[in-house]
Design a protein around this motif. Structure first.
Motif, PDB file in Angstrom:
ATOM      1  N   HIS A  70       0.845  -1.194   0.000  1.00 46.65           N
ATOM      2  CA  HIS A  70       0.000   0.000   0.000  1.00 46.65           C
ATOM      3  C   HIS A  70       0.884   1.249   0.000  1.00 46.65           C
ATOM      4  N   PRO A  73      -0.020   7.415   2.020  1.00 44.16           N
ATOM      5  CA  PRO A  73      -0.910   8.561   1.807  1.00 44.16           C
ATOM      6  C   PRO A  73      -0.252   9.845   2.315  1.00 44.16           C
ATOM      7  N   SER A 322      -9.972   2.430   7.959  1.00 47.63           N
ATOM      8  CA  SER A 322      -9.011   2.732   6.894  1.00 47.63           C
ATOM      9  C   SER A 322      -8.442   4.145   7.021  1.00 47.63           C
ATOM     10  N   ASP A 326      -4.477   4.806   7.522  1.00 48.33           N
ATOM     11  CA  ASP A 326      -3.722   5.694   6.637  1.00 48.33           C
ATOM     12  C   ASP A 326      -3.016   6.789   7.434  1.00 48.33           C
ATOM     13  N   HIS A 329       0.026   5.236   9.114  1.00 51.38           N
ATOM     14  CA  HIS A 329       1.052   4.957   8.098  1.00 51.38           C
ATOM     15  C   HIS A 329       1.770   6.243   7.700  1.00 51.38           C
TER      16      HIS A 329
END
Length: 392
Positions: A70, A73, A322, A326, A329
């Motif tokens: 992934h 972001p 989610s 994000d 992350h």
């Protein structure tokens, strides 16, 4: 004193050993890559087979294909990042009366604003009667394991306290802890009643983040975990449990012993990317409140010498959102960029929490002066004083 001349031949042997080990790892990685591809393609069948077999080894629990990657972001701005870290002076059998000291820091940064950072440190001195009063269970001895567990508990308590105080309405926040959130080490103390109390108190703080909606994550640098590797070992038939019947035709050797999760996932992640989210099968999590069980992912942190793969742990309620996932992350990655490979907030927290040798010596001198003034005599054994004054 260390005589380096005597170590030269031993270092030659070590160099040869490392060369052999790296050759073996390359072969292991080739096999692991093939197993990961098979597991990725048949991940739902593998998950069902793991649940049915219940292998004794800790096998990563899958919520998505395991080779998923992934992209990072954008980190929101402004954002609040809070961190804590701790250090300790362990009990010393050459010092009377017995005591230990915990030193825990709190840092809070309001990125994207002109607001000042919060930088605090809290030292706590503990002694036998104080520890006895903290537990219903009987504390027979104050071990290093107990002190470490109490430090971890205080770090999480102060992180919750700091995140609550630093929170700004409408502004996203991430609270960062150092090391694992899975209290597997507590279950190794062989004192069940005491372990139960330690777990209950730790998980109460953990659940406090959920109740207050404060996104919590922990960062493990250079992780040594093997849960994903054990998943591949299961697929390849290397565990005691029967492997799934999914037609894997890759190499059957070498064994994957010694291979780590970060070695495997480094093959599928580019800089800044995170891996799939996995669940931990650690048995101690059966005692965690619902929603606070720990999930984890790996993130490839750019940096010198090809950077590193860090392990990020989050409670299940964060992993299932989610948007929060994000945020964690992006925040961890940006913190690592600021901190040259390690989260800046955690690095600052560490620098404020660590008790250096000179500070430790100054503390012992202060305590000895106070005890002498009270007529309580010296606190160090003859051996301890002798080691402080070498005569030859």
């Amino acid at each position: 004193m260390l005589d380096l001349r005597q170590l030269r031949d031993q270092l030659d042997a070590f160099e040869a050993h490392e060369t052999d080990r790296m050759d073996r790892r390359r072969a292991q990685e080739e096999r692991a890559e093939a197993l990961l591809g098979t597991c990725h393609e048949h991940w739902q069948e593998v998950r069902t087979a793991v649940d049915s077999a219940q292998p004794r080894r800790l096998v990563a629990q899958m919520q998505e294909p395991p080779a998923a990657a992934h992209a990072a972001p954008e980190r929101p701005s402004p954002i609040t990042v809070v961190a804590t870290d701790g250090s300790q002076i362990y009990p010393d059998r050459h010092v009377e009366p017995p005591f230990f000291l915990l030193n825990v820091s709190q840092v809070a940064f309001q990125y994207g604003t002109r607001e000042e950072a919060r930088l605090d440190t809290t030292p706590q001195l503990h002694f036998r009667e104080d520890v006895d009063a903290r537990f219903d269970a009987r504390v027979e001895t104050i071990t290093t394991e107990l002190v470490s567990a109490l430090r971890d508990e205080l770090e999480l308590e102060k992180l919750l306290e700091g995140a609550t105080a630093a929170r700004v309405s409408g502004r996203p926040l991430v609270a960062l802890a150092d090391g694992t959130l899975i209290r597997w080490m507590v279950r190794g103390m062989d004192r069940e009643a005491l372990e139960n109390e330690l777990l209950a108190r730790y998980t109460e703080h953990l659940d406090g983040f959920r109740r207050k909606g404060l996104a919590l994550a922990s960062y493990v640098s250079l992780p040594a975990s093997t849960e994903v590797v054990n998943l591949l070992r299961f697929v390849g038939g290397d565990l005691e449990a029967s492997p799934p019947d999914i037609g894997h035709e890759g190499p059957t050797t070498p064994p994957l012993d010694g291979l780590l999760d970060r070695h495997v996932l480094d093959m599928v992640l580019d800089d800044g990317e995170r891996s799939a989210v996995f669940g931990s099968a650690s048995h101690v999590q059966g005692e965690y409140p619902t929603g606070t069980e720990i999930a984890f992912f790996y993130v490839k942190v750019p940096g010198p010498a090809e950077g590193e793969l860090g392990r990020v742990e989050v409670p299940r309620w964060v992993a299932d959102d989610s948007g929060l996932l994000d945020r964690v992350h992006a925040t961890v990655l940006r913190e690592c960029e600021k901190g040259e490979g390690y989260p800046l907030a955690l690095s600052e927290a560490h620098e404020r929490a660590v008790v250096r040798a000179s500070e430790r010596d100054a503390f012992f001198r202060l305590m000895e002066r106070r005890l002498r003034r009270a007529g309580l005599g010296p606190i160090g054994s003859r051996k301890r004083h002798s080691k402080q004054r070498p005569r030859v």
